[in-house]
Scaffold this motif. Structure first.
Motif, PDB file in Angstrom:
ATOM      1  N   HIS A  60      -7.614  -8.291  25.696  1.00 56.32           N
ATOM      2  CA  HIS A  60      -8.578  -8.577  24.637  1.00 56.32           C
ATOM      3  C   HIS A  60      -9.489  -9.723  25.077  1.00 56.32           C
ATOM      4  CE1 HIS A  60     -10.402  -9.506  20.790  1.00 56.32           C
ATOM      5  NE2 HIS A  60      -9.954  -8.337  20.371  1.00 56.32           N
ATOM      6  N   PRO A  61     -10.792  -9.587  24.877  1.00 62.37           N
ATOM      7  CA  PRO A  61     -11.708 -10.650  25.317  1.00 62.37           C
ATOM      8  C   PRO A  61     -11.366 -12.017  24.723  1.00 62.37           C
ATOM      9  CG  PRO A  61     -12.939  -8.729  24.560  1.00 62.37           C
ATOM     10  CD  PRO A  61     -11.501  -8.433  24.297  1.00 62.37           C
ATOM     11  N   CYS A  65     -15.586  -5.428  14.321  1.00 66.34           N
ATOM     12  CA  CYS A  65     -14.628  -6.272  15.022  1.00 66.34           C
ATOM     13  C   CYS A  65     -14.920  -7.725  14.666  1.00 66.34           C
ATOM     14  CB  CYS A  65     -14.764  -6.072  16.524  1.00 66.34           C
ATOM     15  SG  CYS A  65     -13.792  -7.266  17.443  1.00 66.34           S
ATOM     16  N   HIS A  69     -16.697 -10.055  17.113  1.00 66.72           N
ATOM     17  CA  HIS A  69     -17.944  -9.657  17.777  1.00 66.72           C
ATOM     18  C   HIS A  69     -18.989 -10.766  17.832  1.00 66.72           C
ATOM     19  CE1 HIS A  69     -19.972  -8.407  13.854  1.00 66.72           C
ATOM     20  NE2 HIS A  69     -20.997  -8.890  14.523  1.00 66.72           N
ATOM     21  N   CYS A 119     -18.040 -12.581  21.039  1.00 64.76           N
ATOM     22  CA  CYS A 119     -17.445 -11.803  22.129  1.00 64.76           C
ATOM     23  C   CYS A 119     -18.334 -11.721  23.372  1.00 64.76           C
ATOM     24  CB  CYS A 119     -17.119 -10.394  21.653  1.00 64.76           C
ATOM     25  SG  CYS A 119     -16.312  -9.419  22.934  1.00 64.76           S
ATOM     26  N   LEU A 177     -17.565  -9.900  26.015  1.00 65.52           N
ATOM     27  CA  LEU A 177     -17.511  -8.545  26.555  1.00 65.52           C
ATOM     28  C   LEU A 177     -18.582  -7.671  25.891  1.00 65.52           C
ATOM     29  CD1 LEU A 177     -16.154  -6.431  28.357  1.00 65.52           C
ATOM     30  CD2 LEU A 177     -14.504  -6.038  26.527  1.00 65.52           C
ATOM     31  N   ARG A 178     -18.691  -7.832  24.601  1.00 64.60           N
ATOM     32  CA  ARG A 178     -19.691  -7.061  23.871  1.00 64.60           C
ATOM     33  C   ARG A 178     -21.085  -7.364  24.427  1.00 64.60           C
ATOM     34  NH1 ARG A 178     -22.453  -9.177  19.208  1.00 64.60           N
ATOM     35  NH2 ARG A 178     -23.733  -7.559  18.277  1.00 64.60           N
ATOM     36  N   CYS A 205     -18.895  -2.194  17.858  1.00 57.61           N
ATOM     37  CA  CYS A 205     -18.313  -3.531  17.713  1.00 57.61           C
ATOM     38  C   CYS A 205     -18.685  -4.134  16.359  1.00 57.61           C
ATOM     39  CB  CYS A 205     -18.818  -4.464  18.809  1.00 57.61           C
ATOM     40  SG  CYS A 205     -18.243  -4.016  20.438  1.00 57.61           S
ATOM     41  N   CYS A 243      -9.354  -3.780  20.443  1.00 57.04           N
ATOM     42  CA  CYS A 243     -10.710  -3.885  20.992  1.00 57.04           C
ATOM     43  C   CYS A 243     -11.146  -2.488  21.389  1.00 57.04           C
ATOM     44  CB  CYS A 243     -10.734  -4.817  22.218  1.00 57.04           C
ATOM     45  SG  CYS A 243     -12.276  -4.706  23.166  1.00 57.04           S
ATOM     46  N   HIS A 244     -12.344  -2.116  20.991  1.00 58.34           N
ATOM     47  CA  HIS A 244     -12.863  -0.791  21.341  1.00 58.34           C
ATOM     48  C   HIS A 244     -13.014  -0.627  22.849  1.00 58.34           C
ATOM     49  CE1 HIS A 244     -13.690   0.062  17.181  1.00 58.34           C
ATOM     50  NE2 HIS A 244     -14.570  -0.913  17.062  1.00 58.34           N
TER      51      HIS A 244
HETATM   52  S1  SF4 Z   1     -14.393  -4.468  19.909  1.00 51.54           S
HETATM   53 FE1  SF4 Z   1     -16.332  -5.147  20.770  1.00 51.54          FE
HETATM   54  S2  SF4 Z   1     -16.667  -7.153  19.842  1.00 51.54           S
HETATM   55 FE2  SF4 Z   1     -14.541  -6.632  19.493  1.00 51.54          FE
HETATM   56  S3  SF4 Z   1     -13.451  -7.568  21.160  1.00 51.54           S
HETATM   57 FE3  SF4 Z   1     -13.887  -5.508  21.796  1.00 51.54          FE
HETATM   58  S4  SF4 Z   1     -15.856  -5.615  22.876  1.00 51.54           S
HETATM   59 FE4  SF4 Z   1     -15.588  -7.517  21.740  1.00 51.54          FE
END
Ligand code: SF4
Ligand SMILES: Nc1ncnc2c1ncn2[C@@H]1O[C@H](COP(=O)(O)OP(=O)(O)OP(=O)(O)O)[C@@H](O)[C@H]1O
Ligand SMILES: Nc1ncnc2c1ncn2[C@@H]1O[C@H](COP(=O)(O)OP(=O)(O)O)[C@@H](O)[C@H]1O
Ligand SMILES: [Mg+2]
Ligand SMILES: [Mg+2]
Lengths: 358, 431
Positions: free
Chosen positions: B282-283, B320, B323, B326, B328-329, B338, B356-357
């Motif tokens: 998870h980020p 999320c 987000h 985040c 990663l997003r 997200c 996390c998606h």
């Molecule tokens: S779902 Fe999207 S916003 Fe949430 S942790 Fe994963 S990449 Fe980040």
């Protein structure tokens, strides 16, 4: 010049000593007697250098910082000995007017809990400009410009709006940024930061640590960082002074002190830190607790907790032995008479040492 | 602890001669002891002179996990994310808004009368604040004895002062304190000693499950290690199961078997401790691990710096919850889901769950770059950053050098100078 010396020269820039604390003693007269909160603190910091004072709760870190700033209330406080040389001037000898010029101007301080040092009924902008007016030859408008610029410098988003806000409207991390901005606004030669991230969450602590490193490098201001976290020490500064029971017990570069500690207390602290490598084993704890300030042991103050203690100079306190440039240890191991004990200390693998708990 | 003090306490169950006792806890180790199903705890926000409810703090907002018999389940997250509320709701010190808590299959949230009393004995709490959690006006005998009195019955005889006092002394000894401390008051003890008293108070009731809420956070490192050692010893000795909350990730790593990471009222990642610290997905977990300052000066990791503050649990972000911060997003160019879909807490690998998606786009090589704890063999052929979504160190918004207020002359010269990369310290390294 040795490799270490050369490294230190490079790290700490010009090499001129900016702050030289020599055997500082700050005591408090209280009902039950005298609390010798600081009783033998020595270290020095060069221009642009970065030094950490590290030690556990109550060891005298804050009192040391407040002594440098001359923020100790006298009485009950009392400067019982030593000197604090800042660019050669003994700060303990300055009169009120002179020290006010130094405080907030040449030396700025950041506190652990910014709320206690920010004025709750004044906007952020007014607080910073007031400090600037006090120490710089600018008018009110100029001071406001400096205030805005200093918020920009510490990465406060939406700085114009923040200037009009009150401290309670801000999060802990944001307040700490404001404190740093305020400290920077007068171009100090030295910033003292007393546990600036202890009250913060780890991701916010990371933001503030990066900010402190960043501004320190950009401005070349010297940094005296106070912390109990050896992780923060390893990442933020070049040199360390370890404190125990009101004394500096070891000094050296970060690599020297954290990789080959020359005082049993420092070694004990390092071994107490839980880590991946120690999983499944008991931690080697330092037995016992810090001494009661009214019942200090006679000789070495760490002796009752020290796994290496033997009957050395039982009633005599060890001096700070000089082990090289800015490398010192307050431990009898470094008295040439006890070379065989030193050999044992050095031979004892950290994992097996200090095996006693509580 | 000192020389087998614990063994001396008659209350301490003697270790079985050989193998696990029949039907003892040992045999059932690994089975779920406490199961938490979609648990929610909301606090009302009241305002105005009529104290009308104007909103809700979603302190715990749909949490699913189990604590297995005999394990230490570590829970980490930043302050305000709901760790304390989650633990207190499980042991019924806080009222759940919805969801289920099962203790050995029994529905904790619906217990009353005798069942509730029994549950109160089986589930105990150690509090964070060793000062505030002990009543300053009570002697230690009463502080520890209170719980015993509440649980007194014919069988245990705890209603009798003498029996109770003896048990108090026994447990003081178990936690490494002197038997005769019973007449003393909390202010006479240091922080570490008070935490031992808090532990004795919990243990005296012979619980199976202990919710330890940041039991070492207020302590200095040398005292912290004493208490951690004590907890490890006691866990073995009394077959205890722990829900252990801390914000110090090294402490959690050291003491836990499995770990859950919480963000804004939800678990975002959960795995065996080794898996979580070496292969976080998870980020947010990655950012947390990257943020820990490392006491080894030789470690020179890049650090992932999250921007902004944690949003308020009264008004969590859509989709999320992470987000808004985040990395990663951002790196994936802000995929829409997200912001719109709450990612399910799904199983990524056996026993490793992530909310996390985009967790699949994180790979070890990328993590290793920013997380000092990740112990990862870096593949010989590194995938390109585009393939792996390598974390990019997100810079804090700081201005460029030209924006800086003029530094003093002499300082300016040194500021730009490169610092030596190689530690030039002593050659011994760690002895
Ligand atoms: S779902 Fe999207 S916003 Fe949430 S942790 Fe994963 S990449 Fe980040
Ligand atoms: N005004 C005072 N009067 C009496 N004693 C004091 C005073 N200020 C500090 N002390 C004592 O001096 C000692 C050192 O205190 P100090 O605040 O410097 O510790 P510290 O190292 O900063 O600890 P911490 O990590 O908890 O901040 C302590 O024993 C403290 O109780
Ligand atoms: N008694 C309460 N009344 C209202 N809000 C509360 C109460 N206790 C906690 N909260 C809120 O619930 C959230 C989670 O808090 P808490 O469980 O204490 O978090 P943690 O233990 O992770 O720091 C926070 O926003 C906190 O302010
Ligand atoms: Mg302090
Ligand atoms: Mg809490």
């Amino acid at each position: 010049m040795t490799a270490t010396e050369a490294a230190r020269e490079r790290r700490t820039g010009v090499g001129d000593v900016l702050l030289d604390v020599r055997d500082l003693r700050t005591h408090f007269e209280v009902m039950d007697g005298t609390v010798k909160a600081v009783d033998g603190v020595s270290f020095s910091l060069r221009q642009g250098g970065r030094l950490a004072l590290v030690g556990e709760s109550g060891c005298g870190k804050s009192v040391t910082a407040l002594s440098i700033m001359r923020l100790i209330e006298v009485p009950p406080g009392k400067f019982a000995g030593g000197e604090i040389l800042f660019e050669g001037r003994n700060l303990l000898k300055l009169n009120d007017r002179e020290i006010r010029k130094v405080r907030g101007g040449e030396i700025a301080m950041i506190f652990q809990e910014p709320m206690t040092s920010l004025n709750p009924v004044m906007t952020v902008g007014d607080q910073i400009s007031e400090a600037v007016l006090l120490h710089q030859p600018v008018n009110r408008k100029g001071a406001q410009e400096v205030a805005l610029q200093s918020l920009v410098d510490v990465g406060v988003p939406d700085p114009k709006r923040r200037l009009k806000q009150y401290p309670f409207e801000l999060s802990g991390g944001m307040r700490q940024r404001i404190m740093i901005a305020m400290a920077l606004s007068c171009n100090p030669k030295l910033i003292i930061a007393d546990e600036p991230t202890t009250a913060l969450d780890v991701t916010i602590q990371r933001q503030i640590l990066e900010l402190i490193k960043n501004v320190q490098e950009r401005t070349g201001t010297a940094l005296l960082l106070i912390t109990h976290d050896l992780g923060v020490v390893a990442e933020t500064v070049d040199e360390v002074a370890v404190m125990y029971a009101g004394r500096v017990v070891e000094t050296g570069t970060v690599e020297e002190v954290l990789l080959s500690p020359r005082h049993p207390y420092t070694r004990g602290l390092l071994e107490s830190i839980p880590s991946q490598g120690k999983k499944g084993q008991r931690l080697s704890a330092i037995k016992g607790v810090v001494p009661n300030p009214f019942r200090m042991p006679k000789g070495c103050k760490f002796e009752p907790r020290c796994p290496y203690a033997w009957q050395a100079g039982a009633d005599e306190e060890p001096p700070l032995f000089d082990l090289g440039p800015d490398r010192m240890s307050r431990c009898w191991l470094y008295d040439p008479r006890y070379a065989d004990h030193l050999a044992e200390y050095e031979g004892r693998a950290p994992k097996k040492s200090a095996e006693v708990a509580s | 602890m000192t020389d087998g003090a614990a063994a001396a306490g008659p209350a301490a169950p003697t270790a079985p001669a050989a193998g696990p006792r029949p039907g003892s806890a040992d045999e059932r180790n690994g089975e779920a002891l406490v199961e938490v199903r979609d648990l929610k705890t909301y606090y009302p926000i009241k305002a105005g002179i009529l104290r009308r409810t104007v909103g809700q703090v979603r302190a715990v907002d749909g949490v699913d996990f189990e604590v297995r018999r005999g394990e230490v389940f570590g829970l980490v997250g930043e302050s305000g994310c709901g760790k304390t509320t989650l633990g207190r709701t499980i042991v019924r010190l806080e009222k759940a808004t919805s969801g289920q808590v099962l203790l050995d299959g029994g529905d904790v949230l619906s217990f009353d009368g005798r069942d509730l009393k029994k549950m109160r004995r089986r589930m105990q709490v150690i509090f964070q604040d060793p000062v505030g959690s002990l009543n300053p006006r009570m002697p230690i005998s009463d502080i520890i004895g209170e719980g015993l009195l509440a649980q007194a019955d014919k069988q245990n005889g705890w209603g009798e002062r003498k029996v109770r006092d003896k048990r108090v002394s026994d447990y003081l000894e178990v936690v490494g304190l002197r038997r005769d401390y019973t007449r003393r008051y909390p202010h006479e003890f240091s922080g570490g000693q008070r935490q031992r008293i808090g532990i004795a108070r919990a243990l005296a009731l012979s619980p199976e499950f202990i919710f330890a809420d940041e039991p070492v956070s207020a302590l200095d490192v040398s005292i912290q290690s004493q208490i951690l050692n004590l907890l490890i010893d006691l866990r073995e000795q009394f077959d205890l199961t722990f829900l252990f909350v801390a914000h110090n990730l090294s402490v959690v790593q050291y003491i836990s078997d499995r770990v859950g990471v919480m963000y804004l009222g939800k678990l975002v990642e959960m795995a065996d401790v080794a898996e979580l610290y070496a292969h976080p997905r998870h980020p947010y977990t990655i950012a947390l691990l990257s943020a820990i300052p490392d006491p080894d000066p030789r470690v020179k990791s890049r650090r992932l710096v999250l921007t902004g503050d944690v949003p308020s649990p009264a008004n969590p972000p859509s989709g999320c919850r992470f987000h808004t911060r985040c990395w990663l997003r951002r790196q994936l160019n802000n995929p829409e889901n997200c912001e719109t879909e709450d990612p399910p807490f799904r199983e990524l690998a056996s026993g490793h769950r992530v909310a996390c998606h985009w967790a699949e786009s994180v790979v070890d090589a990328a993590v290793a770059d920013v997380v000092p704890t990740a112990d990862i063999e870096v593949p010989t052929e590194l995938p390109t950053p585009q393939d792996v979504g390598a974390p990019v160190v997100t810079e804090i918004e700081t201005p460029s050098v030209t924006d800086v207020v003029e530094p003093a002359e002499e300082a300016a010269g040194t500021a730009g100078e490169a610092r030596p990369e190689e530690p030039q310290g002593p050659t011994q390294g760690r002895v």
